[in-house]
Design an enzyme around this catalytic site. Sequence first.
Site, short mmCIF file in Angstrom:
data_model
loop_
_atom_site.label_atom_id
_atom_site.label_comp_id
_atom_site.label_asym_id
_atom_site.label_seq_id
_atom_site.Cartn_x
_atom_site.Cartn_y
_atom_site.Cartn_z
N ASP A 118 -3.28 -1.35 -3.86
CA ASP A 118 -3.73 0.00 -3.52
C ASP A 118 -3.72 0.90 -4.76
OD1 ASP A 118 -4.39 1.76 -1.21
OD2 ASP A 118 -2.61 2.85 -1.88
N HIS A 130 -11.64 0.11 5.59
CA HIS A 130 -10.95 1.05 6.50
C HIS A 130 -11.04 2.50 6.01
CE1 HIS A 130 -8.28 0.31 3.22
NE2 HIS A 130 -7.53 1.32 3.60
N ASP A 131 -11.57 2.75 4.81
CA ASP A 131 -11.70 4.12 4.28
C ASP A 131 -13.15 4.61 4.31
OD1 ASP A 131 -9.00 4.23 3.57
OD2 ASP A 131 -9.37 3.51 1.53
O1 TEU Z 1 -7.38 4.60 -0.84
C1 TEU Z 1 -7.55 5.19 -2.10
C2 TEU Z 1 -8.44 6.29 -2.17
O2 TEU Z 1 -8.86 6.68 -3.24
C3 TEU Z 1 -8.76 6.99 -0.90
O3 TEU Z 1 -8.22 8.25 -0.96
C4 TEU Z 1 -10.20 7.05 -0.76
O4 TEU Z 1 -10.75 7.69 -1.85
C5 TEU Z 1 -10.54 7.84 0.45
O5 TEU Z 1 -9.95 7.26 1.54
C6 TEU Z 1 -12.01 7.85 0.65
O6 TEU Z 1 -12.33 9.10 1.11
C7 TEU Z 1 -6.22 3.86 -0.65
C8 TEU Z 1 -6.20 3.30 0.76
O7 TEU Z 1 -7.25 2.39 0.93
C9 TEU Z 1 -6.23 4.43 1.74
O8 TEU Z 1 -6.32 3.99 3.06
C10 TEU Z 1 -4.97 5.22 1.52
O9 TEU Z 1 -5.00 6.37 2.33
C11 TEU Z 1 -4.80 5.65 0.06
O10 TEU Z 1 -5.06 4.61 -0.86
C12 TEU Z 1 -3.38 6.09 -0.19
O11 TEU Z 1 -2.52 4.99 -0.13
#
Ligand code: TEU
Length: 557
Positions: A200, A333-334
């Site tokens: 991550d 998932h993001d």
């Molecule tokens: O995501 C990293 C990240 O940069 C996210 O903030 C991403 O930019 C955003 O979700 C898109 O709008 C990772 C994980 O995949 C995410 O689920 C976590 O919330 C984040 O790190 C913090 O651990």
Amino acid sequence: MAKSDWWKKSVVYQVYPRSYQDSNNDGIGDLPGLTSRLEYIKKLGADVIWLNPIYKSPDKDNGYDISDYRNIQDAYGTMSDFDEMLKKAHSLGLKIMMDLVVNHTSDQHKWFQESKKSKDNPYRDYYIWRDPVDGHEPNNWGSYFNGSTWKFDETTGQYYLHLFAEGQPDLNWENPKVRDEVWSVMKFWLDKGVDGFRMDVINLISKPAGLPDGPKADDERYADVGKAVADGHRLNEFLQEMNQKVLSKYDVMTVGEMPDSTPQDAIEYTGLDSNELNMVFQFDHVNLSPNKDIRLGKWNDEPVKLVELKKSLSKWENELDGKGWNSLYWNNHDQPRAVSRFATDDPKYRVRAAKMLGTTLQMMQGTPYVYEGEELGMTNVHYTKLSQYEDLESLNAYKEFVDDEEIVDKDSMLSYLADRTRDNARTPMQWDDSENAGFTKGKPWFELNPNYTEINAKASLDDKDSVFYYYQKLIDLRHHSDLIVYGNYEVLDIDDKEVFAYKRHYKGQTLLVISNFTDKELSRDYGQNDGELLIGNYNDDKETNLRAYESKVYLIR
Ligand code: TEU
Ligand code: CA
């Protein structure tokens, strides 16, 4: 240890455990649920499962705020449920890649609980504490989840750093004890037999010396923390230490999630002699079509322009060829659901469009990732009310931009959320058309997409023309073709606004990939008449004629 490149030939399937399969009817997906679905993933043909975090967590950010790295979140089951899942996966020939979240912990982690007690606590230096400057935050960085990256703590009168939510304090990687703790957590899981890590935001672990202000425009409240922190001066060193102390002792797969990295950065981390990581997740193509008002960042509702998408993906294909290794993904998932974002979820074209996207991405050079439900052509959920959202990123953004700063009106923001929210990806997996789609017999933790009665795994498995079987065939093609795995990449007619076409070349053979990104009938000639059709999303081939969302792949000898 001699390393093979099995991860170059693999296809990864991503499981968001909370939304995959509930086994005990508490409404939350869990490990025994996943175990019961491993045959399904095997049937698709995937080689590796990337499992989102399953560790103990207060769940402020769905598991990305970890309070204990060596134990399983109660809702997901027990360590023996994990061991059973791993054993069954291995017996089916599936590998398990864990999520390693070590840029930050939860504020409930024992280390942070100790750290905040006093300035001389032995754990104080596990995190990043600073005195106020002129009575306010130590610098101008803005958190990924809105507001400042600094939170004031009354007990000791200092601020701690959190690039993400307040409940996710950043670890201090400058401290060698922190690094040793991380190596030890990694070994704990590797010694259990897991097959790799997705790391991550691993390019954020090395903070710039002195934590200086970042550049920001006058009307911006905070500086973009990604630009200020990503790819810091000690990152290579930390990753090399990780490799030397841990990874080099195991034959595993590693992928670093790297917001704001460039192809040059990626080559440094994944290059042949780098001894750091196998591949990175880059963000260029999922960051396309941001809001024109830079303060709103990703929050927008305009579709991506095909030419920009082609330029972005082609840049990574070309620059990493022979020097590093790409990971290929449309969604996770993001991110919103691929078919809704990059093509169309109009029921008239959805199946065709989902297959078209699958073809376009999976025939590129790199390791493809399929996010749960993508293989069914699952769509965005199209929420219209704020109360329907669950994710803190969406809720915080609405609060900051609509309520606090009033820089956007309510209806526009609701439209932006519907288009870009991470919640689009997090509605439960759609297994069948029974109540709650077979995900749970209880009350689901998160409302399902009502289209599960039409779009579900059972319907897909019963239909030989489904997206599922098409993905199965794409994966099978890759498994049997060095041309698809290793061939170099040549984009065709990059300025064509309607068609994405490219070639791959390897040992005198050529692969020709053609995708119509529109609902119109088009005519294009790339020499496909001389090729042998390997796969296509219509049942016949009209050669230079391209029908709505048609996609096809030819082998040219
Ligand atoms: O995501 C990293 C990240 O940069 C996210 O903030 C991403 O930019 C955003 O979700 C898109 O709008 C990772 C994980 O995949 C995410 O689920 C976590 O919330 C984040 O790190 C913090 O651990
Ligand atoms: Ca459950």
